[in-house]
Design a protein around this motif. Structure first.
Motif, mmCIF file in Angstrom:
data_model
loop_
_atom_site.group_PDB
_atom_site.id
_atom_site.type_symbol
_atom_site.label_atom_id
_atom_site.label_comp_id
_atom_site.label_asym_id
_atom_site.label_seq_id
_atom_site.Cartn_x
_atom_site.Cartn_y
_atom_site.Cartn_z
ATOM 1 N N ILE A 29 40.703 39.910 47.454
ATOM 2 C CA ILE A 29 41.306 41.240 47.334
ATOM 3 C C ILE A 29 42.441 41.218 46.302
ATOM 4 O O ILE A 29 42.572 42.135 45.474
ATOM 5 N N VAL A 30 43.274 40.181 46.333
ATOM 6 C CA VAL A 30 44.368 40.054 45.362
ATOM 7 C C VAL A 30 43.823 40.009 43.942
ATOM 8 O O VAL A 30 44.338 40.685 43.030
ATOM 9 N N LEU A 31 42.760 39.243 43.724
ATOM 10 C CA LEU A 31 42.188 39.128 42.388
ATOM 11 C C LEU A 31 41.441 40.387 41.985
ATOM 12 O O LEU A 31 41.388 40.736 40.801
ATOM 13 N N ALA A 32 40.850 41.093 42.955
ATOM 14 C CA ALA A 32 40.213 42.378 42.642
ATOM 15 C C ALA A 32 41.264 43.390 42.197
ATOM 16 O O ALA A 32 41.016 44.209 41.297
ATOM 17 N N PHE A 33 42.443 43.341 42.805
ATOM 18 C CA PHE A 33 43.553 44.209 42.402
ATOM 19 C C PHE A 33 43.934 43.930 40.951
ATOM 20 O O PHE A 33 44.246 44.854 40.182
ATOM 21 N N ALA A 34 43.883 42.660 40.545
ATOM 22 C CA ALA A 34 44.257 42.287 39.185
ATOM 23 C C ALA A 34 43.167 42.626 38.177
ATOM 24 O O ALA A 34 43.453 43.070 37.057
ATOM 25 N N ALA A 35 41.893 42.428 38.563
ATOM 26 C CA ALA A 35 40.794 42.557 37.603
ATOM 27 C C ALA A 35 40.180 43.950 37.552
ATOM 28 O O ALA A 35 39.506 44.289 36.575
ATOM 29 N N SER A 36 40.378 44.765 38.583
ATOM 30 C CA SER A 36 39.725 46.075 38.637
ATOM 31 C C SER A 36 40.073 46.979 37.454
ATOM 32 O O SER A 36 39.179 47.558 36.837
ATOM 33 N N PRO A 37 41.348 47.152 37.087
ATOM 34 C CA PRO A 37 41.647 48.043 35.948
ATOM 35 C C PRO A 37 40.957 47.620 34.659
ATOM 36 O O PRO A 37 40.472 48.466 33.899
ATOM 37 N N GLY A 245 50.926 29.553 35.851
ATOM 38 C CA GLY A 245 50.305 30.825 35.506
ATOM 39 C C GLY A 245 51.229 31.735 34.713
ATOM 40 O O GLY A 245 52.443 31.525 34.647
ATOM 41 N N VAL A 246 50.647 32.776 34.135
ATOM 42 C CA VAL A 246 51.419 33.716 33.318
ATOM 43 C C VAL A 246 52.000 34.852 34.154
ATOM 44 O O VAL A 246 52.764 35.677 33.648
ATOM 45 N N GLY A 247 51.614 34.916 35.433
ATOM 46 C CA GLY A 247 52.148 35.948 36.310
ATOM 47 C C GLY A 247 51.103 36.967 36.708
ATOM 48 O O GLY A 247 50.147 37.217 35.966
ATOM 49 N N PRO A 248 51.265 37.571 37.879
ATOM 50 C CA PRO A 248 50.296 38.567 38.360
ATOM 51 C C PRO A 248 50.159 39.736 37.395
ATOM 52 O O PRO A 248 51.146 40.337 36.975
ATOM 53 N N GLY A 249 48.915 40.026 37.033
ATOM 54 C CA GLY A 249 48.632 41.151 36.156
ATOM 55 C C GLY A 249 48.832 40.891 34.682
ATOM 56 O O GLY A 249 48.535 41.764 33.857
ATOM 57 N N GLU A 250 49.334 39.706 34.311
ATOM 58 C CA GLU A 250 49.650 39.421 32.915
ATOM 59 C C GLU A 250 48.528 38.690 32.172
ATOM 60 O O GLU A 250 48.657 38.429 30.980
ATOM 61 N N GLY A 251 47.460 38.355 32.851
ATOM 62 C CA GLY A 251 46.369 37.630 32.205
ATOM 63 C C GLY A 251 45.613 38.490 31.200
ATOM 64 O O GLY A 251 45.541 39.719 31.333
#
Length: 379
Positions: A29-37, A245-251
Motif C-alpha cells: 500500500i505504501v509503494l502504491a501510494f508512491a507509484a500511483s500518480p 534512499g532518496v526519500g518517499p515520493g522522490e524517486g
C-alpha cells in the motif's frame, strides 16, 4: 453462532505467518501510494492520481476476506476448495484462449467489467494442494496412481499456459511440481531424469517460440536498443537509492518505467527507501518461507506437510524471480512481487494461498503430536 465457535474458527492460526503477510501487504500500500500518480500520468483515461492506490486498497480488503475464509477451512475443506478452484482455473484458462484480452502483447486475462482476471494466478496454489493430496493418497495405498494423475494435471496446465505465451508462470509451475515430486520421495535418479526432460523441453520451447527467444536475447544483451532497458533503469534506480534512499515520493524510476507499480515495484522501494528497506523486504520473504518450512517439518499429516512445503516454496520462488528480474539476474517474466505489487488477481490469489497455508498449519488436536509409526521421529 456462539462465541466459543467463533473463537474456534480463529484459534490456532500461526501468528508469525499472519503478521508477515499483513506487513507485506502494508508495504504494498505504501509503494502504491508512491507509484500511483506516476502510473496515472501515462494513462489517457484516468484523472485521479491515486486511482491505483484506491484499487489496491480494495483488492487488499477483498483479499483479507478470502484469507479469513480459507484459513478457517479444515484439512478436508482445504482439499475440496482447492479442487474446485483448480477446475475453475482450468476452465478459465481455456476461456482465455477464446475471449481473453491482450495486454502488452500477451493474452492472459479475462475482462470482467473493471476487473481483469488472470486465471494462472489461482492455478498455482490450487495445483500445489491437489498434487500434494494425490501424492499422499498414493502413499497411503489408495487405489489411484496419484503421481500419474498429477503429471496429467501439470501437463494440461503447462500446455494452456504456453498457449498464452506465459513462459514465466509455466516455469514456476514446473519448478513447484518438481519440488513436490522430490519432497514426495522421488528418487535422485528419477529426479535427474525429469530434470533432463525439463531442460530439453525448455530448449525446444526456446527454439520454437520467437517471443521466448526475444526475452532471452534481451536479458543476455544480444539485441540493440536506442536507450536503457526497463531492467537497466531499475538497476540505476537502486544505485541512486543508496543505503537510505532518496526519500518517499522522490524517486524517478516510477516516472520512467511503465510497470513500476507492478513488475518493478522493488526498484521503486530500493530507490526511495534504500538498501536497508530492500533487505528488509527480502528478509520478510525469507522469514515467511522459514516459518512455514519449520512448521511443515513438525506436521503429522503427510498431505498437510507436503502442501505446506509447496505453498511456502510458491511464495519464495515468486519473490525470488521478481527480485531477480529487478536485479538483472533473471529474464523478464511479468511475475508480481507477492503481496506488494499492484494487481487484483495476484493479490486475491496470494491471499487465497496464505489462507490455505494458515489452515494447513493450524494448531488443531494431533496436528503436531509425535508420530507413532515405527522409525518416525517425534515432532
Amino acid at each position: 453462532m456462539s462465541t466459543r465457535r467463533k473463537a474456534g474458527l480463529w484459534s490456532g492460526l500461526d501468528r508469525p505467518i499472519l503478521v508477515i503477510v499483513i506487513f507485506l501487504m502494508t508495504i504494498g500500500i505504501v509503494l502504491a501510494f508512491a507509484a500511483s500518480p506516476a502510473a496515472v500520468e501515462r494513462s489517457s483515461w484516468i484523472d485521479d492520481p491515486f486511482y491505483y492506490l484506491y484499487r489496491q486498497l480494495a483488492f487488499m480488503g477483498a483479499g483479507l476476506v478470502i484469507l479469513a475464509f480459507s484459513s478457517a477451512l479444515s484439512l478436508t475443506g482445504v482439499r475440496r476448495f482447492a479442487g474446485l478452484t483448480l477446475v475453475c482455473a482450468y476452465v478459465a484458462l481455456i476461456l482465455v484462449l477464446v475471449i481473453g484480452v491482450e495486454v502488452n502483447g500477451s493474452t492472459r486475462w479475462i475482462r470482467l467489467g473493471q476487473f481483469s482476471l488472470q486465471p494462472s494466478e489461482f492455478l498455482k496454489p490450487a495445483f500445489v494442494v491437489i498434487a500434494a493430496w494425490l501424492f499422499s493418497e498414493e502413499d497411503r495405498g489408495a487405489p489411484v496412481y496419484g503421481r500419474l494423475v498429477a503429471f496429467g494435471l501439470y501437463g494440461l496446465g503447462a500446455f494452456l499456459l504456453m498457449q498464452q505465451t506465459d513462459f514465466g508462470q509455466t516455469t514456476l509451475l514446473t519448478l513447484l511440481f518438481g519440488a513436490l515430486l522430490w519432497s514426495g520421495g522421488l528418487s535422485l535418479a528419477w529426479t535427474a531424469g525429469l530434470a533432463v526432460v525439463a531442460s530439453v523441453g525448455g530448449f525446444l520451447v526456446y527454439s520454437s517460440v520467437p517471443y521466448i527467444r526475444s526475452r532471452i536475447a534481451d536479458y543476455l544483451g544480444l539485441t540493440q536498443t536506442d536507450g536503457p532497458t526497463q531492467t537497466g533503469r531499475a538497476i540505476e534506480a537502486m544505485s541512486h537509492g543508496g543505503i537510505w534512499g532518496v526519500g518517499p515520493g522522490e524517486g524517478q524510476v516510477k516516472h520512467l518505467l511503465p510497470e513500476a507499480h507492478t513488475d518493478y515495484v522493488f526498484s521503486v522501494a530500493a530507490e526511495e527507501y534504500g538498501l536497508i528497506a530492500s533487505l528488509a523486504i527480502i528478509g520478510l520473504y525469507a522469514l515467511l518461507f522459514a516459518r512455514a518450512w519449520m512448521l511443515c517439518l513438525r506436521l503429522n499429516d503427510p498431505f498437510a506437510q507436503l502442501a505446506t512445503s509447496g505453498l511456502a516454496l510458491l511464495f519464495a520462488l515468486q519473490a525470488l524471480v521478481n527480485i531477480g528480474v529487478n536485479l538483472d539476474i533473471a529474464p523478464s517474466t511479468g511475475m508480481t512481487l507477492p503481496f506488494i505489487s499492484y494487481g487484483g488477481s495476484s493479490m486475491l490469489a496470494l491471499c487465497f494461498s496464505a489462507g490455505l497455508l494458515l489452515a494447513l498449519t493450524r494448531r488443531r488436536p494431533g496436528a503436531y503430536a509425535p508420530r507413532t509409526r515405527q522409525g518416525d521421529l517425534p515432532a
